[in-house]
Design an enzyme around this catalytic site. Structure first.
Site, short mmCIF file in Angstrom:
data_model
loop_
_atom_site.label_atom_id
_atom_site.label_comp_id
_atom_site.label_asym_id
_atom_site.label_seq_id
_atom_site.Cartn_x
_atom_site.Cartn_y
_atom_site.Cartn_z
N LYS A 11 0.83 -1.20 0.00
CA LYS A 11 0.00 0.00 0.00
C LYS A 11 0.88 1.26 0.00
O LYS A 11 2.09 1.18 0.21
CB LYS A 11 -0.92 -0.04 1.23
N TYR A 51 -12.08 -2.77 -2.93
CA TYR A 51 -12.64 -2.96 -1.60
C TYR A 51 -14.16 -3.04 -1.60
O TYR A 51 -14.79 -2.75 -0.56
CB TYR A 51 -12.17 -1.84 -0.67
N ASN A 113 -1.45 -0.32 7.46
CA ASN A 113 -0.91 -1.66 7.71
C ASN A 113 -0.07 -2.22 6.58
O ASN A 113 0.16 -3.41 6.49
CB ASN A 113 -2.04 -2.61 8.13
N HIS A 116 -1.68 -5.51 1.55
CA HIS A 116 -2.94 -6.22 1.33
C HIS A 116 -2.65 -7.62 0.81
O HIS A 116 -1.73 -7.80 0.03
CB HIS A 116 -3.81 -5.50 0.29
N GLU A 127 -9.48 -10.39 -7.42
CA GLU A 127 -8.50 -9.31 -7.29
C GLU A 127 -7.42 -9.40 -8.36
O GLU A 127 -7.01 -8.37 -8.91
CB GLU A 127 -7.90 -9.32 -5.88
P1 DAT Z 1 -7.32 -7.21 5.89
O1 DAT Z 1 -6.54 -6.15 5.15
O2 DAT Z 1 -6.52 -7.76 7.05
O3 DAT Z 1 -7.88 -8.29 5.00
P2 DAT Z 1 -10.04 -6.20 6.06
O4 DAT Z 1 -10.29 -6.86 4.75
O5 DAT Z 1 -10.96 -6.51 7.18
O6 DAT Z 1 -8.55 -6.47 6.60
O7 DAT Z 1 -10.07 -4.62 5.86
C1 DAT Z 1 -9.42 -4.04 4.76
C2 DAT Z 1 -8.60 -2.86 5.24
O8 DAT Z 1 -9.45 -1.89 5.83
C3 DAT Z 1 -7.58 -3.20 6.31
O9 DAT Z 1 -6.34 -3.62 5.75
C4 DAT Z 1 -7.44 -1.93 7.06
C5 DAT Z 1 -8.79 -1.28 6.93
N1 DAT Z 1 -9.63 -1.47 8.13
C6 DAT Z 1 -10.19 -2.62 8.54
N2 DAT Z 1 -10.91 -2.45 9.64
C7 DAT Z 1 -10.82 -1.14 9.94
C8 DAT Z 1 -11.35 -0.31 10.97
N3 DAT Z 1 -12.12 -0.81 11.93
N4 DAT Z 1 -11.00 1.00 10.95
C9 DAT Z 1 -10.22 1.50 9.99
N5 DAT Z 1 -9.70 0.80 8.98
C10 DAT Z 1 -9.99 -0.50 8.96
MG MG Z 2 -9.35 -8.19 3.50
#
Ligand code: DAT
Ligand code: MG
Length: 150
Positions: A11, A51, A113, A116, A127
């Site tokens: 990212k 997303y 973080n 992805h 994707e």
């Molecule tokens: P991951 O990237 O571990 O698959 P995810 O698919 O649940 O996590 O969410 C996608 C991204 O969205 C994640 O990398 C960071 C962001 N994210 C997730 N939960 C969040 C939250 N509660 N507040 C802010 N950003 C969040």
């Molecule tokens: Mg995810």
């Protein structure tokens, strides 16, 4: 070997922090094979497509703004179990991830973080086809494969 492919993206925070080679190294040294890579700035609309499963979440707009805020390194990695194990290399919430994982070692908060990774076979397929044209992916034999897979 049951080969599969997963979509991995560094990212904008990972790119700006100089973590491209650090992240690639972790997949490469494990024994996974890089079959596609490019750097691009996704548009906001493109980020929304990526997303789309999260569009009802309160953080969706901020997340899409962030992903489209700068260059992203988009990759496809191949290997036995790479979808599930790639998620293990990545970790989860940076605050909850063990040292040794990418997010555990290299990130502090959920919204920044650095990486992805596809979360399953269906999302990996979707994707990869969103980010790459078929001709941008390369099938090849790596000379180390017989030492990685036996
Ligand atoms: P991951 O990237 O571990 O698959 P995810 O698919 O649940 O996590 O969410 C996608 C991204 O969205 C994640 O990398 C960071 C962001 N994210 C997730 N939960 C969040 C939250 N509660 N507040 C802010 N950003 C969040
Ligand atoms: Mg995810």
């Amino acid at each position: 070997a049951e080969m599969e492919r997963t979509f991995i993206a560094i990212k904008p925070d990972g790119v700006q922090r100089g973590l491209i080679s650090e992240i690639i190294t972790r997949f490469e040294r494990k024994g996974f094979k890089l079959v596609g890579i490019k750097i691009m700035v996704p548009s906001n609309g493109f980020a929304q497509k990526h997303y789309h499963g999260l569009k009802e979440r309160p953080f969706f707009n901020g997340l899409c703004n962030f992903l489209s805020s700068g260059p992203v390194v988009a990759m496809v990695w191949e290997g036995e179990g790479v979808i599930r194990y790639g998620r293990k290399l990545i970790g989860t919430d940076p605050q909850k991830s063990e040292p040794g994982t990418i997010r555990g070692d290299l990130a502090v908060v959920l919204g920044r973080n650095v990486i992805h990774g596809s979360d399953g076979p269906e999302t990996a397929k979707d994707e990869i086809s969103l980010w790459f044209k078929p001709e941008e992916l390369v099938s090849y034999t790596n000379n180390a494969e017989k030492w990685i897979y036996g």
